[in-house]
Design a protein around this motif. Structure first.
Motif, mmCIF file in Angstrom:
data_model
loop_
_atom_site.group_PDB
_atom_site.id
_atom_site.type_symbol
_atom_site.label_atom_id
_atom_site.label_comp_id
_atom_site.label_asym_id
_atom_site.label_seq_id
_atom_site.Cartn_x
_atom_site.Cartn_y
_atom_site.Cartn_z
ATOM 1 N N ASP A 168 0.794 -1.129 0.020
ATOM 2 C CA ASP A 168 0.057 -0.033 0.014
ATOM 3 C C ASP A 168 0.824 1.101 -0.010
ATOM 4 N N PHE A 169 1.062 1.866 -1.195
ATOM 5 C CA PHE A 169 1.870 2.973 -1.352
ATOM 6 C C PHE A 169 1.245 4.437 -1.476
ATOM 7 N N ASP A 170 -0.087 4.145 -1.014
ATOM 8 C CA ASP A 170 -0.986 5.460 -1.125
ATOM 9 C C ASP A 170 -0.880 6.339 0.250
ATOM 10 N N GLY A 171 -0.355 6.166 0.927
ATOM 11 C CA GLY A 171 -0.122 7.031 2.300
ATOM 12 C C GLY A 171 0.275 8.113 1.867
ATOM 13 N N GLU A 172 1.149 8.409 0.852
ATOM 14 C CA GLU A 172 1.598 9.850 0.466
ATOM 15 C C GLU A 172 1.668 9.818 -0.963
ATOM 16 N N ILE A 173 1.756 11.053 -1.597
ATOM 17 C CA ILE A 173 1.882 11.251 -3.105
ATOM 18 C C ILE A 173 3.182 10.821 -3.594
ATOM 19 N N TRP A 174 3.209 9.815 -4.694
ATOM 20 C CA TRP A 174 4.581 9.488 -5.251
ATOM 21 C C TRP A 174 4.283 9.564 -6.631
ATOM 22 N N ALA A 186 1.409 18.735 -23.586
ATOM 23 C CA ALA A 186 1.438 17.287 -23.126
ATOM 24 C C ALA A 186 1.817 17.303 -21.664
ATOM 25 N N PHE A 187 1.686 15.948 -21.222
ATOM 26 C CA PHE A 187 2.109 15.897 -19.763
ATOM 27 C C PHE A 187 3.203 14.387 -19.675
ATOM 28 N N ARG A 188 4.089 14.883 -18.698
ATOM 29 C CA ARG A 188 5.144 13.465 -18.666
ATOM 30 C C ARG A 188 4.913 13.360 -17.147
ATOM 31 N N PHE A 189 5.010 11.928 -17.145
ATOM 32 C CA PHE A 189 4.507 11.214 -15.690
ATOM 33 C C PHE A 189 5.944 10.578 -15.245
ATOM 34 N N PHE A 190 6.025 10.665 -14.061
ATOM 35 C CA PHE A 190 7.331 9.972 -13.329
ATOM 36 C C PHE A 190 6.898 9.754 -11.988
ATOM 37 N N ALA A 191 7.690 8.851 -11.165
ATOM 38 C CA ALA A 191 7.745 8.453 -9.787
ATOM 39 C C ALA A 191 8.800 9.461 -9.158
ATOM 40 N N ALA A 192 7.986 10.263 -7.937
ATOM 41 C CA ALA A 192 8.908 11.242 -7.192
ATOM 42 C C ALA A 192 8.210 11.098 -5.889
ATOM 43 N N PRO A 193 8.567 9.824 -5.093
ATOM 44 C CA PRO A 193 8.098 9.771 -3.779
ATOM 45 C C PRO A 193 8.874 10.424 -2.754
ATOM 46 N N GLU A 251 -10.631 22.617 -7.480
ATOM 47 C CA GLU A 251 -11.925 21.871 -6.911
ATOM 48 C C GLU A 251 -12.200 20.392 -7.454
ATOM 49 N N GLU A 252 -11.875 20.277 -8.730
ATOM 50 C CA GLU A 252 -11.899 18.877 -9.392
ATOM 51 C C GLU A 252 -10.877 18.169 -8.989
ATOM 52 N N LEU A 253 -9.715 18.505 -8.390
ATOM 53 C CA LEU A 253 -8.640 17.730 -7.792
ATOM 54 C C LEU A 253 -8.827 17.157 -6.444
ATOM 55 N N VAL A 254 -9.662 17.900 -5.754
ATOM 56 C CA VAL A 254 -10.188 17.556 -4.327
ATOM 57 C C VAL A 254 -10.707 16.009 -4.624
ATOM 58 N N SER A 255 -11.765 16.180 -5.311
ATOM 59 C CA SER A 255 -12.546 14.976 -5.605
ATOM 60 C C SER A 255 -11.829 13.922 -6.237
ATOM 61 N N ILE A 256 -10.871 14.436 -7.351
ATOM 62 C CA ILE A 256 -10.102 13.107 -7.790
ATOM 63 C C ILE A 256 -9.145 12.557 -6.809
ATOM 64 N N GLU A 257 -8.647 13.322 -5.945
ATOM 65 C CA GLU A 257 -7.469 12.762 -4.942
ATOM 66 C C GLU A 257 -8.380 11.956 -3.881
ATOM 67 N N ALA A 258 -9.594 12.162 -3.688
ATOM 68 C CA ALA A 258 -10.534 11.452 -2.705
ATOM 69 C C ALA A 258 -10.597 10.080 -3.167
ATOM 70 N N ASN A 262 -2.714 8.708 -6.009
ATOM 71 C CA ASN A 262 -1.725 8.498 -6.973
ATOM 72 C C ASN A 262 -2.488 7.746 -8.306
ATOM 73 N N SER A 263 -3.419 8.136 -8.711
ATOM 74 C CA SER A 263 -3.871 8.053 -9.951
ATOM 75 C C SER A 263 -3.116 8.987 -11.196
ATOM 76 N N TRP A 264 -3.202 8.527 -12.262
ATOM 77 C CA TRP A 264 -2.625 9.103 -13.356
ATOM 78 C C TRP A 264 -3.229 10.383 -13.486
ATOM 79 N N VAL A 265 -4.727 10.557 -13.226
ATOM 80 C CA VAL A 265 -5.503 11.793 -13.564
ATOM 81 C C VAL A 265 -5.256 12.710 -12.492
ATOM 82 N N ALA A 266 -4.998 12.360 -11.337
ATOM 83 C CA ALA A 266 -4.600 13.246 -9.884
ATOM 84 C C ALA A 266 -3.336 13.699 -10.463
ATOM 85 N N ALA A 267 -2.480 12.901 -10.546
ATOM 86 C CA ALA A 267 -1.315 13.727 -10.997
ATOM 87 C C ALA A 267 -1.224 14.475 -12.156
ATOM 88 N N MET A 268 -2.034 14.330 -13.049
ATOM 89 C CA MET A 268 -2.276 15.146 -14.322
ATOM 90 C C MET A 268 -2.902 16.578 -13.673
#
Ligand SMILES: [Zn+2]
Length: 286
Positions: A168-174, A186-193, A251-258, A262-268
Motif C-alpha cells: 500500500d503505497f498510497d499513504g503519500e503522493i508518489w 502534453a504531460f510527462r509522468f514519473f515517480a517522485a516519492p 476543485e476537481e482535484l479535491v474529488s479526484i484525490e479523494a 496516486n492515479s494518473w488523473v490526480a497527477a495530471m
C-alpha cells in the motif's frame, strides 16, 4: 497501483493454496501425471507459505524459481493453470473467475486504467512453475499491463513491482506529472516519492512505472482527458482568466484525490494546477 484484498473463497477466507491445487488437478485423467502432481502438493503448500511470508516483507525477489517441481516438469505444472484453471469448463475456472472479480469495476489494479481481462502471474509461471495456481501470485490485470510485464521478475528488492495484495503505497503522493509546454500541451509522468521513504521503496515506484511502460499509457490518457475538458477550461479562461481556471482545476482535484491520490488523473491535475503557463491559457492550441 491500487491495493486489493487477497483473493478469498466463498467463505471469505483467503484461499488455501493446497486446496486450490487439488481442485485443479482433480480431473486429470492420466493416472501417472495425477499421482505425480498430487505428490507435489506439500511443495506447493510450503512454497505458498514462503511466498506469503516474503511478500509481506517485500522480499519476493529472494524466491528462486525451479524446474522440475518434484517429479513434475515445469511445463506440466504450468499446464495445471492453462488446462485446469483457465478453460471455461475446467474445475479451477470458478476460482479464476472469483479472483478476476477482486478489483472494483473490473479496473486493472496495476495501471488503474485498463479493464481486467486476464490473470497475471506476479512471479511468471514459466520461471516459477510451483506458483502457477497460487492465489497470492494471481492478480487480475489488463492486456496492456500483462503484455508489458511479460516474463519480468525482480532481481532485487528495488526491482519489485508494486503488489496489489501486499503493498500500500498510497499513504503519500508518489506519482507526479509535469506540463510539457507546447501546442498541443502534453504531460510527462514519473515517480517522485517522498525522500524519507526507503531507497528501495522509492526505486520500486520507478520500477513499477518503467516495467509496465505506464508513462506512455498515462500520457496518452492525459491527452484524451485534456481534449474532453478543453472546452470547459476555455470558457472559464474567457470569463475570468487564469485564476478562475486554476480554482476550477483545484476543485476537481479535491474529488479526484479523494478517489485515489496516486492515479494518473490526480497527477495530471496537480501538474496543471501548478503550471502558470497552463492555467494562463496554455491548454488552448495555437
Ligand atoms: Zn493495467
Amino acid at each position: 497501483m491500487r491495493s486489493l484484498p487477497r483473493p478469498t473463497d466463498e467463505t471469505l477466507q483467503a484461499y488455501d493454496p493446497g486446496e486450490v491445487f487439488e481442485t485443479c488437478v482433480s480431473m486429470v485423467r492420466d493416472k501417472d501425471l495425477k499421482n505425480r502432481l498430487r505428490a507435489t502438493r506439500p511443495m506447493v503448500e510450503s512454497d505458498a507459505k514462503d511466498y506469503f511470508a516474503k511478500a509481506r516483507g517485500a522480499d519476493l525477489y529472494q524466491l528462486v524459481g525451479y524446474d522440475p517441481v518434484g517429479m513434475v516438469s515445469g511445463e506440466e505444472m504450468v499446464g495445471v493453470y492453462t488446462l485446469r484453471m483457465v478453460p471455461k469448463k475446467s474445475k479451477g475456472r470458478p476460482i479464476y473467475d472469483r479472483i478476476m472479480t477482486t478489483p472494483a469495476h473490473s479496473r486493472c489494479p496495476m495501471c488503474g486504467i485498463g479493464t481486467v481481462n486476464t490473470l497475471d502471474h506476479y512471479l511468471p509461471k514459466t520461471h516459477y512453475p510451483v506458483y502457477a495456481v497460487a492465489p497470492d501470485n494471481l492478480v487480475a490485470a489488463c492486456k496492456w499491463c500483462q503484455g508489458e510485464k511479460s516474463e519480468y521478475f525482480p532481481a532485487n528488492k528495488a526491482g519489485q513491482l508494486l503488489h496489489p495484495y501486499f503493498d500500500d503505497f498510497d499513504g503519500e503522493i508518489w506519482l507526479v506529472a509535469e506540463v510539457i509546454v507546447g501546442s498541443p500541451v502534453a504531460f510527462r509522468f514519473f515517480a517522485a516519492p517522498p525522500s524519507h521513504w526507503s531507497g528501495d521503496d522509492q526505486a520500486r515506484t520507478a520500477s513499477h512505472l518503467k516495467e509496465l511502460n505506464l508513462p506512455t499509457l498515462f500520457a496518452s490518457n492525459a491527452g484524451s482527458r485534456l481534449a474532453e475538458i478543453r472546452g470547459r477550461l476555455t470558457g472559464l479562461f474567457k470569463l475570468g482568466g487564469k485564476s478562475v481556471v486554476r480554482d476550477h482545476l483545484k476543485e476537481e482535484l479535491v474529488s479526484i484525490e479523494a478517489d485515489h491520490r496516486n492515479s494518473w488523473v490526480a497527477a495530471m491535475y496537480r501538474a496543471a494546477v501548478a503550471s502558470d503557463w497552463f492555467c494562463d491559457g496554455g491548454f488552448i492550441p495555437t
